[in-house]
Design a protein around this motif. Structure first.
Motif, PDB file in Angstrom:
ATOM      1  N   TYR A 246      -4.864 -28.473  24.137  1.00 30.88           N
ATOM      2  CA  TYR A 246      -4.878 -27.914  25.493  1.00 30.88           C
ATOM      3  C   TYR A 246      -5.740 -27.336  26.028  1.00 30.88           C
ATOM      4  O   TYR A 246      -6.514 -27.581  27.194  1.00 30.88           O
ATOM      5  N   PHE A 247      -6.691 -26.290  25.228  1.00 32.01           N
ATOM      6  CA  PHE A 247      -7.798 -25.769  25.598  1.00 32.01           C
ATOM      7  C   PHE A 247      -9.060 -26.406  24.888  1.00 32.01           C
ATOM      8  O   PHE A 247      -8.885 -26.983  23.794  1.00 32.01           O
ATOM      9  N   GLU A 248     -10.249 -26.225  25.685  1.00 29.30           N
ATOM     10  CA  GLU A 248     -11.284 -26.768  25.161  1.00 29.30           C
ATOM     11  C   GLU A 248     -11.676 -26.295  23.748  1.00 29.30           C
ATOM     12  O   GLU A 248     -12.264 -27.143  23.087  1.00 29.30           O
ATOM     13  N   ASP A 249     -11.795 -24.970  23.632  1.00 23.55           N
ATOM     14  CA  ASP A 249     -12.125 -24.596  22.097  1.00 23.55           C
ATOM     15  C   ASP A 249     -10.918 -24.878  21.173  1.00 23.55           C
ATOM     16  O   ASP A 249     -11.486 -24.409  20.253  1.00 23.55           O
ATOM     17  N   GLY A 250      -9.996 -25.596  21.375  1.00 24.67           N
ATOM     18  CA  GLY A 250      -8.985 -25.915  20.408  1.00 24.67           C
ATOM     19  C   GLY A 250      -8.306 -24.883  19.861  1.00 24.67           C
ATOM     20  O   GLY A 250      -7.383 -25.078  18.971  1.00 24.67           O
TER      21      GLY A 250
END
Lengths: 465, 379
Positions: free
Chosen positions: B238-242
């Motif tokens: 979901y978030f860019e940084d995983g």
């Protein structure tokens, strides 16, 4: 009963004719020992179907959760709590008849007491299922309802009206069940001695605990009965008082009123008598108990409905008056909204059925007519169900903050469970009249003319006076 | 089987007759006699000379037990075991305990009365009494009235009793019983009974096990166990940084908290002069500092700050913390380094709270002192 002017110098006989004790036994035991009539099976099929509808609704409820109902914010209490209050109220008539009328030495109660007590138990069962299932995950409800030591180190809140309710309803059910059973013990013993099959004999022998009709036992038994009646009387008042606290202790306009406890108790008795009346009229006809449950009894029940109905009607009007007199704008709005808002039809159904309908009982002709009594009692039942609907739904759906107003629209599952609760109630009633003595044998024998000794000084043959 | 006489009985047809008969039997001095009627009859207690029942005392005792027990229990919960402020009321809001106390008092009073009556006054359940299953019992359970005078009575004499009952107008009969029947005692160690007990306990245990350990973990009961939410330290697309765990948005400040004003790259020594360690050298401070140092700093700096890291070779070796540079630094300089980092060493302000960082400084000072102990410290 002739309709001539009543002679008040004489007591009206509790039962009609001069039956012997043996013939009474015969009449009461007959439905138990005979193979049931066809009508009984038809009735059972109908109530069984209703019960089945309830069963399906319940299964779906357990599978999906309370979201299948019409409840949501702001109306988070819907049919569940309406039905709970309705059924608990029905139960109150039974205790009133068996306990309060017993203390008041109202002998006419004898014919209907057993019946009314059984209805109390069944009604409270119907009520309890709603509060259990409305908790959402009832398999964990034990933890929320009862104080027991647990590894979370948490206790229930003894200052909450909802917790008071748990205690009140549980005590009420237990005490009613014990009261009922104690009344049944001598009758079980009679049934034991008149049983036609071994299974019946063994069952009744166990249930009678070995009762021997000994006067050394009757002595304590009568005292116990008196004590229990003495306790049940304030208990029944406390139960619906506490049910009303569920509402009155909150600060919601429309709920937060001091009139609630007496008003709820009167309403409970009102609706309970109506339900007893309905079931009674049918049973009386079906089992030919006309001489045991007399027209006089039915008329007296109608009179009580007239009194309590008028009390309830007074409360409706007084609530309205106080809403205006208090000068509280929100309070006044809630009441005007009840009568003219989106749920006006519920309000006016309630008013017609509860305030207007029972007033017809002022006429002797109507209150001594079986058909009219039956129909008006149904009206009262409908009206009292709507009363709870009005109190709960209309108060919740529009309160202080117009931005959080909303509507409650019941779903088919709401109705499914309501139908199911009626199915449960009437199924139990049908089983009861078939398998247990519907009229207290030992009690009714004691009020037959000539059942008690005549004046000790004269040595007569037990003529009645 | 030998039969014994239990009692001589008489049957009467009207309530008046039974009243007179009961009185006559009492007046004749019998004590072990009883009257059986299908329903309670007024005046019979007096005629038999029965004393007032003591049942009321049982009720009173049970009721008081219920009331006192419940209010004490509720008070203990509310004041001692689980005190909660509810509605801004005092812990011991006793008026709110009245409803539950009342209900339990009634409950115990009624159960006590009924239980006491059945068990102690009636000695029930008892379905093997000589009177059971007799024509006598069948008559009195329907519409007749009967008297029994038991053979146990001290002045029992069969002929006299029969005569007395006859003169009162009763139809006299006798009841016999066999000793075996009356003295029948169930055998507790009967294998069948034990088997039954074992069966019941197995069934309840199995049922309980299945319910609590299996059924409650089946749908729909487990539907709240699986919840659509992220757990800590887990990965997500979901978030860019995983990562599922988020840092506060850049520049966000907690309520009542003054952010650390100095940035990375400012000379630690010069900043340190403006910062004062607010903590005292107490044992609690040093313990806290030690705990945090061992958790956050020791992987690189070593357990004693020598720079002998466990991560040797995988990360540039840090310098020792016992250098003159660090020893002569003011507390604030170490604090600043720890807060914002220095070159390859990251800042720790998100992991270690401000107070904890000051405690770590105190602990580092202790280590330094230990490594450079003076003569006087040894005494």
């Amino acid at each position: 009963m002739s309709s001539t002017v009543l002679d008040y110098s004489k007591e009206i006989p509790v039962i009609e004719g001069v039956p012997t004790a043996a013939s009474l036994d015969e009449a009461i035991v007959k439905p138990i020992n005979d193979f049931p009539q066809r009508n009984w099976f038809i009735g059972l099929a109908i109530t069984g179907t209703m019960l089945g509808i309830g069963g399906i609704s319940l299964a779906w409820l357990l599978w999906k959760g309370v979201g299948i109902w019409g409840i949501n914010q702001p109306v988070a209490w819907g049919f569940d709590v309406v039905n709970f209050v309705f059924w608990v109220g029905i139960g109150h008539a039974g205790t009133l008849i068996s306990a309060i009328l017993f203390l008041l030495r109202q002998k006419w109660r004898t014919g209907i007491a057993r019946f009314a007590e059984a209805m109390t138990l069944f009604a409270v069962l119907c009520a309890v299922q709603f509060v259990i299932f409305h908790t959402g995950r009832p398999w964990l409800a034990m933890a929320w309802l009862f104080p027991y030591p647990n590894q979370h180190g948490v206790w229930v809140n003894f200052t909450s009206p909802l917790e008071w309710d748990v205690f009140a309803v549980n005590t009420y059910f237990t005490v009613s069940a014990v009261f009922w059973y104690i009344g049944l013990i001598p009758d079980f013993a009679s049934l034991r001695d008149r049983a036609t099959t071994t299974i019946k004999k063994t069952t009744f022998a166990v249930l009678s605990l070995g009762w021997r009709f000994s006067n050394r036992h009757w002595q304590h038994y009568e005292r116990a009965y008196l004590i229990m009646a003495g306790f049940a009387t304030p208990l029944v008042l406390s139960v619906h008082t506490i049910v009303s606290f569920d509402f009155a202790v909150s600060v919601l306009p429309g709920w937060h009123t001091t009139i609630f406890p007496p008003y709820f108790v009167a309403g409970a008795i009102f609706s309970g008598f109506a339900m007893v009346q309905n079931v009674l009229i049918v049973t009386r006809k079906a089992f030919k108990f006309e001489h045991l449950i007399t027209m006089d009894t039915i008329e007296k029940m109608n009179k009580i409905m007239l009194v309590t109905g008028t009390m309830v009607g007074y409360a409706y009007i007084m609530e309205f008056f106080i809403a205006w007199y208090s000068g509280n704008a929100t309070e006044l709005f809630v009441f005007i909204n009840r009568a003219t808002g989106p749920y006006w039809w519920a309000y006016w159904t309630m008013m017609t059925c509860n305030l207007v309908a029972p007033q017809l009982f002022w006429s002797k002709k109507i209150r001594t007519s079986l058909l009219a009594s039956f129909i008006l009692a149904i009206f009262v039942n409908i009206g009292m169900w709507f009363e709870r609907f009005v109190i709960i739904v209309t108060s919740l759906h529009r309160d202080f903050l117009p931005s959080s107003w909303g509507m409650f629209i019941p779903t088919m599952w709401d109705f499914g469970l309501l139908i199911g609760s009626f199915g449960l109630f009437f199924t139990l009633v049908l089983l009861f009249v078939k398998f247990l003595p519907a009229i207290a044998m030992a009690e009714i024998k004691a009020v037959v003319p000539g059942a008690q000794p005549s004046h000790p000084s004269h040595n007569g043959n037990g003529t009645s006076h | 089987m030998e039969k014994k006489l239990y009692s001589i009985n008489a049957i009467y047809h009207t309530p008046n007759d039974i009243l007179h008969a009961a009185k006559a039997v009492k007046d004749a001095g019998y004590t072990k006699f009883d009257v059986h009627t299908p329903y309670p009859i007024h005046g019979l207690d007096d005629a038999m000379g029965l004393k007032e029942t003591k049942l009321g005392f049982v009720t009173l005792a049970a009721g008081i037990l219920g009331a006192v027990g419940m209010i004490s229990f509720a008070s203990w919960v509310a004041v001692k075991d689980y005190p909660q402020v509810i509605g801004g009321k005092p812990y011991w809001s006793w008026p709110a305990f009245v409803p539950v106390t009342y209900e339990i008092a009634v409950l115990l009073a009624v159960l006590g009365t009924v239980g006491g009556m059945i068990v102690f006054f009636f000695k029930f359940p008892n379905t093997s009494h000589p009177l059971h299953d007799t024509t006598f019992m069948k008559k009195v359970s329907s519409d007749k009235f009967g008297i029994t005078i038991q053979a146990e009575d001290a002045q029992f004499d069969e002929k006299k009793v029969r005569d007395l009952l006859k003169t009162t107008g009763g139809e006299v009969e006798a009841i016999y019983y066999s000793d075996e029947f009356l003295n029948f005692k169930p055998n507790t160690f009967d294998p069948k009974f034990i088997l039954l007990l074992v069966g019941i306990s197995l069934a309840t245990s199995a049922g309980g096990y299945l319910y609590w350990n299996k059924v409650l973990y089946l749908p729909p009961f487990d539907w709240m166990v699986e919840q659509p939410r992220f757990d800590v330290q887990s990965a997500t697309d979901y978030f860019e940084d995983g990562r599922t765990m988020r840092l506060p948005v850049e520049g966000s400040v907690a309520r009542g908290f003054i952010p650390y004003p100095y940035k990375l790259g400012v000379n630690a020594d010069s900043v340190g002069r403006f910062l004062v360690n607010p903590l005292l050298n107490t044992k609690a401070t040093l313990d806290l500092g030690k705990r945090k140092f061992l958790t956050y700093c020791s992987p690189c700096h070593g357990n004693f700050g020598n720079g002998d890291s466990r991560m040797n070779g995988q990360f540039p070796n840090p310098p020792t913390l016992h250098s003159d540079k660090v020893r002569l630094w003011p507390d604030g300089a170490i604090f600043h380094t720890m807060t914002v980092g220095q070159n390859v060493m990251p800042g720790y302000q998100y992991q270690i709270s401000r107070e904890e960082r000051w405690a770590v400084v105190k602990y580092i000072r202790t280590l330094q002192r230990a490594y450079n102990a003076k003569e006087s410290d040894l005494q």
